[in-house]
Design an enzyme around this catalytic site. Structure first.
Site, PDB file in Angstrom:
ATOM      1  NE  ARG A  55       2.164  -5.744  -1.544  1.00 28.83           N
ATOM      2  CZ  ARG A  55       3.133  -5.886  -0.881  1.00 28.83           C
ATOM      3  NH1 ARG A  55       3.991  -6.890  -1.317  1.00 28.83           N
ATOM      4  NH2 ARG A  55       3.896  -5.002  -1.777  1.00 28.83           N
ATOM      5  CG  ASN A  88       8.517   1.378  -0.204  1.00 30.92           C
ATOM      6  OD1 ASN A  88       8.364   0.792   1.165  1.00 30.92           O
ATOM      7  ND2 ASN A  88       8.308   2.543  -0.456  1.00 30.92           N
ATOM      8  CG  HIS A 105      12.355  -5.294   2.626  1.00 28.72           C
ATOM      9  ND1 HIS A 105      11.501  -4.736   3.561  1.00 28.72           N
ATOM     10  CD2 HIS A 105      13.867  -5.521   3.441  1.00 28.72           C
ATOM     11  CE1 HIS A 105      11.961  -4.448   4.799  1.00 28.72           C
ATOM     12  NE2 HIS A 105      13.516  -5.558   4.592  1.00 28.72           N
ATOM     13  CG  ASN A 197       5.394   8.029   9.791  1.00 35.76           C
ATOM     14  OD1 ASN A 197       4.469   8.514   9.512  1.00 35.76           O
ATOM     15  ND2 ASN A 197       5.762   6.851   9.762  1.00 35.76           N
TER      16      ASN A 197
END
Ligand code: BJW
Length: 226
Positions: A55, A88, A105, A197
């Site tokens: 990632r 993110n 996070h 969204n």
């Protein structure tokens, strides 16, 4: 006006970074218990490093999209006080020019020593035996927040939610707490709340803009800064 913006994986989806819970999301390829819990890391640290190394590489080869740039424009316009909180772990908001991004996070480009809590930057692959630059223990882990761990900067975020006039959640499914509860906290504080969204959950928000981040966010920012 004070605006708190919360972003999730959807804001980086059109930059080529996968989301977690969509049809082709990361949690359809990996068991979250294996790669996003402290217990999973204790069981098989090599697997977890492989997951984050891939990632990190993907992140480094991606680029910010118009949604990241629009949010940086909103911050820089000084028309409003803007607090940008992201779930993110990528650095696309920073690369688009946003300042003071609150990474609740953690960050893919950060490492943490599980022994002494030292933190340092990493751009390359991490490995199980990497020694901590501070205490030399072979206890290096990605500086990200796994299930069961306390997200970062919570006091600061709570204070901002209690004093904001507008709360916007962009590209997040609203399934992971405590971020999923921010809309209720902001509403209780009297803020107007909006969700952006393509597949909105809707519940709890005063307004919804149904659309992908790369078009919906620039339009929304234009409506705020003219
Ligand atoms: C687009 C788009 C486009 C697609 N444009 N949008 C029961 C009740 C309440 C809580 C718990 C509970 N049981 C357990 C808990 C706690 C647990 C939790 O919430 N579990 C739930 C699953 C139930 N939470 C925790 O453990 C957290 N810690 C904690 O609670 O500590 C105690 C505490 C108590 C009180 C106060 C404070 C703390 C820690 C959570 C850590 C989450 N970690 C991860 C991994 C981080 C590192 C990494 O990246 O690998 O964080 S999991 C993963 O989910 C990652 C994300 O940040 C997070 C949220 O995901 P996100 O961003 O919403 O992505 P998706 O995939 O879910 O959604 C993508 C969205 O984008 C979709 O809506 C699409 O429609 C949209 N989209 N294309 C715009 N083009």
């Amino acid at each position: 006006m004070k605006i708190v913006v919360l972003t999730g994986a959807g804001v980086s989806a059109e930059s080529g970074l996968g989301t977690f819970r969509d049809e082709d999301g990361l949690w359809t390829q990996y068991a979250l218990e294996d790669v996003a819990t402290p217990e999973g890391f204790a069981r098989d640290p090599a697997l977890v490093h492989d997951f984050y190394n891939a990632r990190r590489q993907n992140c480094l080869s991606s680029a910010p999209n118009p949604a990241h740039f629009a949010l940086a424009t909103l911050q820089k316009s000084k028309a409003h006080e803007v607090v940008l909180v992201t779930q993110n772990v990528d650095d696309l908001h920073e690369r688009a020019g946003s300042l003071d991004v609150v990474h609740m996070h953690g960050r893919l480009l950060g490492a943490l020593c599980a022994d002494c809590d030292a933190r340092w930057d990493v751009a390359a692959a991490m490995a199980v035996d990497d020694p901590c630059p501070s205490c030399a223990a072979p206890a290096s882990r990605p500086d990200v927040v796994w299930f069961g761990e306390m997200p970062y900067h919570m006091d600061e975020i709570m204070a901002d939610l209690e004093t904001c006039d507008l709360f916007a959640a962009i590209g997040t499914s609203g399934t992971v707490y405590p971020a999923a509860g921010f809309v209720d906290l902001a509403r209780q504080a009297g803020a107007h709340t909006i969700e952006i969204n393509p597949d909105p959950a809707g519940g709890g928000f005063d307004a919804v803009i149904a659309g992908p981040a790369t078009t919906a966010v620039p339009d929304w920012v234009k409506s705020l800064v003219g």
